[in-house]
Design an enzyme around this catalytic site. Sequence first.
Site, PDB file in Angstrom:
ATOM      1  N   ASN A 249       0.881  -1.168   0.000  1.00  0.00           N
ATOM      2  CA  ASN A 249       0.000   0.000   0.000  1.00  0.00           C
ATOM      3  C   ASN A 249       0.918   1.217   0.000  1.00  0.00           C
ATOM      4  O   ASN A 249       1.466   1.601   1.030  1.00  0.00           O
ATOM      5  CB  ASN A 249      -0.883  -0.046   1.252  1.00  0.00           C
ATOM      6  CG  ASN A 249      -1.869   1.106   1.294  1.00  0.00           C
ATOM      7  OD1 ASN A 249      -1.808   2.025   0.483  1.00  0.00           O
ATOM      8  ND2 ASN A 249      -2.764   1.067   2.256  1.00  0.00           N
TER       9      ASN A 249
ATOM     10  N   LYS B  73       3.175   0.801   3.201  1.00  0.00           N
ATOM     11  CA  LYS B  73       2.833  -0.269   4.139  1.00  0.00           C
ATOM     12  C   LYS B  73       2.960  -1.586   3.386  1.00  0.00           C
ATOM     13  O   LYS B  73       2.615  -1.643   2.202  1.00  0.00           O
ATOM     14  CB  LYS B  73       1.401  -0.119   4.643  1.00  0.00           C
ATOM     15  CG  LYS B  73       1.204   1.072   5.546  1.00  0.00           C
ATOM     16  CD  LYS B  73      -0.222   1.079   6.095  1.00  0.00           C
ATOM     17  CE  LYS B  73      -0.537   2.397   6.757  1.00  0.00           C
ATOM     18  NZ  LYS B  73      -1.921   2.786   6.647  1.00  0.00           N
TER      19      LYS B  73
ATOM     20  N   ARG C   3      -2.516  -2.005  -3.550  1.00  0.00           N
ATOM     21  CA  ARG C   3      -3.772  -1.281  -3.358  1.00  0.00           C
ATOM     22  C   ARG C   3      -3.731  -0.042  -4.251  1.00  0.00           C
ATOM     23  O   ARG C   3      -2.789   0.749  -4.174  1.00  0.00           O
ATOM     24  CB  ARG C   3      -3.901  -0.854  -1.899  1.00  0.00           C
ATOM     25  CG  ARG C   3      -5.080   0.029  -1.684  1.00  0.00           C
ATOM     26  CD  ARG C   3      -5.084   0.613  -0.308  1.00  0.00           C
ATOM     27  NE  ARG C   3      -6.267   1.427  -0.138  1.00  0.00           N
ATOM     28  CZ  ARG C   3      -6.311   2.508   0.612  1.00  0.00           C
ATOM     29  NH1 ARG C   3      -5.243   2.909   1.261  1.00  0.00           N
ATOM     30  NH2 ARG C   3      -7.419   3.183   0.726  1.00  0.00           N
TER      31      ARG C   3
ATOM     32  N   HIS D  25     -12.803   2.475   0.007  1.00  0.00           N
ATOM     33  CA  HIS D  25     -12.732   1.456   1.076  1.00  0.00           C
ATOM     34  C   HIS D  25     -13.377   0.145   0.628  1.00  0.00           C
ATOM     35  O   HIS D  25     -13.880  -0.620   1.460  1.00  0.00           O
ATOM     36  CB  HIS D  25     -13.450   1.910   2.365  1.00  0.00           C
ATOM     37  CG  HIS D  25     -12.827   3.072   3.061  1.00  0.00           C
ATOM     38  ND1 HIS D  25     -13.582   4.112   3.557  1.00  0.00           N
ATOM     39  CD2 HIS D  25     -11.548   3.369   3.354  1.00  0.00           C
ATOM     40  CE1 HIS D  25     -12.787   5.006   4.138  1.00  0.00           C
ATOM     41  NE2 HIS D  25     -11.543   4.580   4.012  1.00  0.00           N
TER      42      HIS D  25
ATOM     43  N   GLY E  96     -12.445   4.943  10.137  1.00  0.00           N
ATOM     44  CA  GLY E  96     -11.028   5.123  10.456  1.00  0.00           C
ATOM     45  C   GLY E  96     -10.743   6.609  10.377  1.00  0.00           C
ATOM     46  O   GLY E  96     -11.621   7.425  10.670  1.00  0.00           O
ATOM     47  N   ASN E  97      -9.522   6.985   9.973  1.00  0.00           N
ATOM     48  CA  ASN E  97      -9.279   8.409   9.714  1.00  0.00           C
ATOM     49  C   ASN E  97     -10.144   8.870   8.563  1.00  0.00           C
ATOM     50  O   ASN E  97     -10.785   9.905   8.620  1.00  0.00           O
ATOM     51  CB  ASN E  97      -7.809   8.645   9.403  1.00  0.00           C
ATOM     52  CG  ASN E  97      -7.023   8.863  10.674  1.00  0.00           C
ATOM     53  OD1 ASN E  97      -7.515   9.514  11.599  1.00  0.00           O
ATOM     54  ND2 ASN E  97      -5.840   8.311  10.726  1.00  0.00           N
TER      55      ASN E  97
ATOM     56  N   ARG F 259     -11.440  15.497   6.963  1.00  0.00           N
ATOM     57  CA  ARG F 259     -12.325  15.842   5.836  1.00  0.00           C
ATOM     58  C   ARG F 259     -13.696  16.259   6.341  1.00  0.00           C
ATOM     59  O   ARG F 259     -14.220  15.683   7.309  1.00  0.00           O
ATOM     60  CB  ARG F 259     -12.500  14.645   4.897  1.00  0.00           C
ATOM     61  CG  ARG F 259     -11.230  14.211   4.203  1.00  0.00           C
ATOM     62  CD  ARG F 259     -11.555  13.211   3.091  1.00  0.00           C
ATOM     63  NE  ARG F 259     -10.345  12.586   2.594  1.00  0.00           N
ATOM     64  CZ  ARG F 259     -10.051  11.294   2.733  1.00  0.00           C
ATOM     65  NH1 ARG F 259     -10.893  10.475   3.345  1.00  0.00           N
ATOM     66  NH2 ARG F 259      -8.920  10.815   2.249  1.00  0.00           N
TER      67      ARG F 259
ATOM     68  N   MET G 137      -9.331  10.199  17.566  1.00  0.00           N
ATOM     69  CA  MET G 137     -10.624  10.090  18.246  1.00  0.00           C
ATOM     70  C   MET G 137     -10.465   9.819  19.743  1.00  0.00           C
ATOM     71  O   MET G 137     -11.292  10.236  20.550  1.00  0.00           O
ATOM     72  CB  MET G 137     -11.437   8.983  17.576  1.00  0.00           C
ATOM     73  CG  MET G 137     -12.871   8.955  17.978  1.00  0.00           C
ATOM     74  SD  MET G 137     -13.689  10.536  17.727  1.00  0.00           S
ATOM     75  CE  MET G 137     -14.419  10.274  16.140  1.00  0.00           C
ATOM     76  N   ARG G 138      -9.373   9.121  20.117  1.00  0.00           N
ATOM     77  CA  ARG G 138      -9.163   8.857  21.548  1.00  0.00           C
ATOM     78  C   ARG G 138      -8.984  10.161  22.317  1.00  0.00           C
ATOM     79  O   ARG G 138      -9.492  10.328  23.420  1.00  0.00           O
ATOM     80  CB  ARG G 138      -7.918   7.973  21.752  1.00  0.00           C
ATOM     81  CG  ARG G 138      -8.158   6.536  21.356  1.00  0.00           C
ATOM     82  CD  ARG G 138      -6.857   5.797  21.220  1.00  0.00           C
ATOM     83  NE  ARG G 138      -6.159   6.250  20.012  1.00  0.00           N
ATOM     84  CZ  ARG G 138      -5.246   5.551  19.372  1.00  0.00           C
ATOM     85  NH1 ARG G 138      -4.886   4.370  19.815  1.00  0.00           N
ATOM     86  NH2 ARG G 138      -4.672   6.006  18.276  1.00  0.00           N
TER      87      ARG G 138
ATOM     88  N   GLY H  12     -10.418   1.685  12.819  1.00  0.00           N
ATOM     89  CA  GLY H  12      -9.932   2.205  14.113  1.00  0.00           C
ATOM     90  C   GLY H  12     -11.003   2.675  15.078  1.00  0.00           C
ATOM     91  O   GLY H  12     -11.083   2.204  16.209  1.00  0.00           O
TER      92      GLY H  12
ATOM     93  N   ASN I  87     -13.107   0.232  18.003  1.00  0.00           N
ATOM     94  CA  ASN I  87     -12.615   0.526  19.354  1.00  0.00           C
ATOM     95  C   ASN I  87     -13.431   1.506  20.173  1.00  0.00           C
ATOM     96  O   ASN I  87     -13.122   1.717  21.343  1.00  0.00           O
ATOM     97  CB  ASN I  87     -11.180   1.057  19.260  1.00  0.00           C
ATOM     98  CG  ASN I  87     -10.224   0.009  18.741  1.00  0.00           C
ATOM     99  OD1 ASN I  87     -10.052  -1.038  19.361  1.00  0.00           O
ATOM    100  ND2 ASN I  87      -9.627   0.268  17.588  1.00  0.00           N
TER     101      ASN I  87
ATOM    102  N   GLU J 153      -8.042  -5.418   5.248  1.00  0.00           N
ATOM    103  CA  GLU J 153      -7.939  -4.998   3.848  1.00  0.00           C
ATOM    104  C   GLU J 153      -6.820  -5.737   3.115  1.00  0.00           C
ATOM    105  O   GLU J 153      -6.984  -6.146   1.972  1.00  0.00           O
ATOM    106  CB  GLU J 153      -7.731  -3.474   3.780  1.00  0.00           C
ATOM    107  CG  GLU J 153      -8.978  -2.726   4.242  1.00  0.00           C
ATOM    108  CD  GLU J 153      -8.769  -1.227   4.398  1.00  0.00           C
ATOM    109  OE1 GLU J 153      -8.262  -0.813   5.463  1.00  0.00           O
ATOM    110  OE2 GLU J 153      -9.113  -0.475   3.478  1.00  0.00           O
TER     111      GLU J 153
HETATM  112  P1  ADP Z   1      -6.761   4.714   8.721  1.00  0.00           P
HETATM  113  O1  ADP Z   1      -7.935   5.304   8.022  1.00  0.00           O
HETATM  114  O2  ADP Z   1      -5.599   5.647   8.827  1.00  0.00           O
HETATM  115  O3  ADP Z   1      -6.395   3.304   8.297  1.00  0.00           O
HETATM  116  P2  ADP Z   1      -7.588   3.497  11.241  1.00  0.00           P
HETATM  117  O4  ADP Z   1      -8.605   2.551  10.761  1.00  0.00           O
HETATM  118  O5  ADP Z   1      -6.306   2.958  11.788  1.00  0.00           O
HETATM  119  O6  ADP Z   1      -7.280   4.639  10.196  1.00  0.00           O
HETATM  120  O7  ADP Z   1      -8.271   4.405  12.371  1.00  0.00           O
HETATM  121  C1  ADP Z   1      -7.611   5.491  12.946  1.00  0.00           C
HETATM  122  C2  ADP Z   1      -8.556   6.149  13.937  1.00  0.00           C
HETATM  123  O8  ADP Z   1      -8.965   5.184  14.911  1.00  0.00           O
HETATM  124  C3  ADP Z   1      -7.913   7.295  14.706  1.00  0.00           C
HETATM  125  O9  ADP Z   1      -8.752   8.421  14.693  1.00  0.00           O
HETATM  126  C4  ADP Z   1      -7.805   6.744  16.114  1.00  0.00           C
HETATM  127  O10 ADP Z   1      -7.917   7.727  17.053  1.00  0.00           O
HETATM  128  C5  ADP Z   1      -8.994   5.814  16.170  1.00  0.00           C
HETATM  129  N1  ADP Z   1      -8.881   4.868  17.282  1.00  0.00           N
HETATM  130  C6  ADP Z   1      -7.947   3.914  17.480  1.00  0.00           C
HETATM  131  N2  ADP Z   1      -8.146   3.308  18.668  1.00  0.00           N
HETATM  132  C7  ADP Z   1      -9.221   3.914  19.255  1.00  0.00           C
HETATM  133  C8  ADP Z   1      -9.920   3.764  20.494  1.00  0.00           C
HETATM  134  N3  ADP Z   1      -9.533   2.856  21.402  1.00  0.00           N
HETATM  135  N4  ADP Z   1     -10.979   4.558  20.716  1.00  0.00           N
HETATM  136  C9  ADP Z   1     -11.371   5.477  19.819  1.00  0.00           C
HETATM  137  N5  ADP Z   1     -10.760   5.672  18.644  1.00  0.00           N
HETATM  138  C10 ADP Z   1      -9.684   4.903  18.363  1.00  0.00           C
END
Ligand code: ADP
Length: 394
Positions: free
Chosen positions: A9, A16, A90, A179, A209-210, A240, A282-283, A329, A333, A380
């Site tokens: 990727n 990656k 990808r 996605h 995710g992001n 975004r 997000m955390r 993400g 989570n 993915e």
């Molecule tokens: P990408 O789109 O870069 O692949 P990911 O799927 O890895 O992204 O998701 C990244 C997002 O997931 C970030 O905003 C991160 O803060 C959030 N994230 C990861 N762990 C947690 C958690 N425990 N609680 C809330 N958000 C989380």
Amino acid sequence: MSAPVLVINSGSSSIKYQLVDGETLEASTSGVIERIGQSESILTHKHAGEKHQTTTRLADHAAGLEAMVAVFEEHGTPLSGAGLIAVAHRVVHGGERFVQPVVVDDEVEQAIEELAALAPLHNPANLEGIQVARKLFPKLPQVAVFDTAFHATMPERAHLYAVPRAWREEHGVRRYGFHGTSHAYVSRKAAELLGKSPKEVNVIVAHLGNGASVSAVERGRSIDTSMGLTPLEGLVMGTRSGDIDPAIVFHMHRRTGASFADLDAALNKESGMLALTGQIDMRVVEAAARSGDRSAQIALEIYCYRIRKYIGSYIAALGGADAIAFTAGVGENSPEVRAGALGSLVALGVHLDEAANAAGGPVISTPQSPITVMVIPTNEEGEIASQTAALLRS
Ligand code: ADP
């Protein structure tokens, strides 16, 4: 391993990689090379539960992939002895042309380059990875797997914009969605969890995710998704804006004289949660909201409200759903976001089980809930390897 695939990727300043079995989807080795082209690049390689990190200057993608080959020799199986069946890449935008994975040749390379008009931030970087890998692994098939492909089944009512005909016919302006490998994998897994074939169920997938998108998957086929011509449409994301009135662009251009490049950057890189809270992670936003930060609380409400509206509209688009699956993400989570997104959907048949949601699933709805809600980790790279193995078998 019976069908080892090296999945790559390639981004503008990062690569990656993962060594994945295209049949079992098991990953034995993975890594990421960051800050390519800067004075200190970082290579993080994971093999057999161990992490190896090196910092060195990697001037370009060629140097990055050579460093990857070297680190495989040091830790794990040298790639030359791994029995690779292919290198899979990808690629973000496949346009209308690529609706399936494809073995890359010069003509495919050219087409991916032309599609950069639709994905100027992504396709050139994906292509660079392909070009370097073709030189580095000249005997292996290089396969391109497109983020847009899974959504090629969207009907016209979902993929056409009501814009001038010439925009559509001469400039490719329509909705494509992204996605796709994640939505494909997670919707299939959701059917599996229900004990049904994908052809028997309707699933809504929220990939948060992001970047973030929701999709409506009817009997295994995507019939709608929240991203459009580009990944900017739809949900509120890390940086975004998601859906806005397009007239905002003209308004800001007139008011400030900002160039279209500036406005593009503002909506793609400086908006979303970053604009609402000053934070992308997000955390961090959730922690701020818990400690009483009002702008973080409102931002979370906006974030969840947008997801809720999409889920509600996709229940309508599908004429009823069997499952809603959260992934990526945030989706995997964050019990708070899942609860916030589903809060008021009881009338539509969504009964969340609070304790199961807090515990993380996989099933987080009550046994009586007409729609089963799930948390399903996405894969993915596994999906890319599996589609690659299937293409080479066919
Ligand atoms: P990408 O789109 O870069 O692949 P990911 O799927 O890895 O992204 O998701 C990244 C997002 O997931 C970030 O905003 C991160 O803060 C959030 N994230 C990861 N762990 C947690 C958690 N425990 N609680 C809330 N958000 C989380």
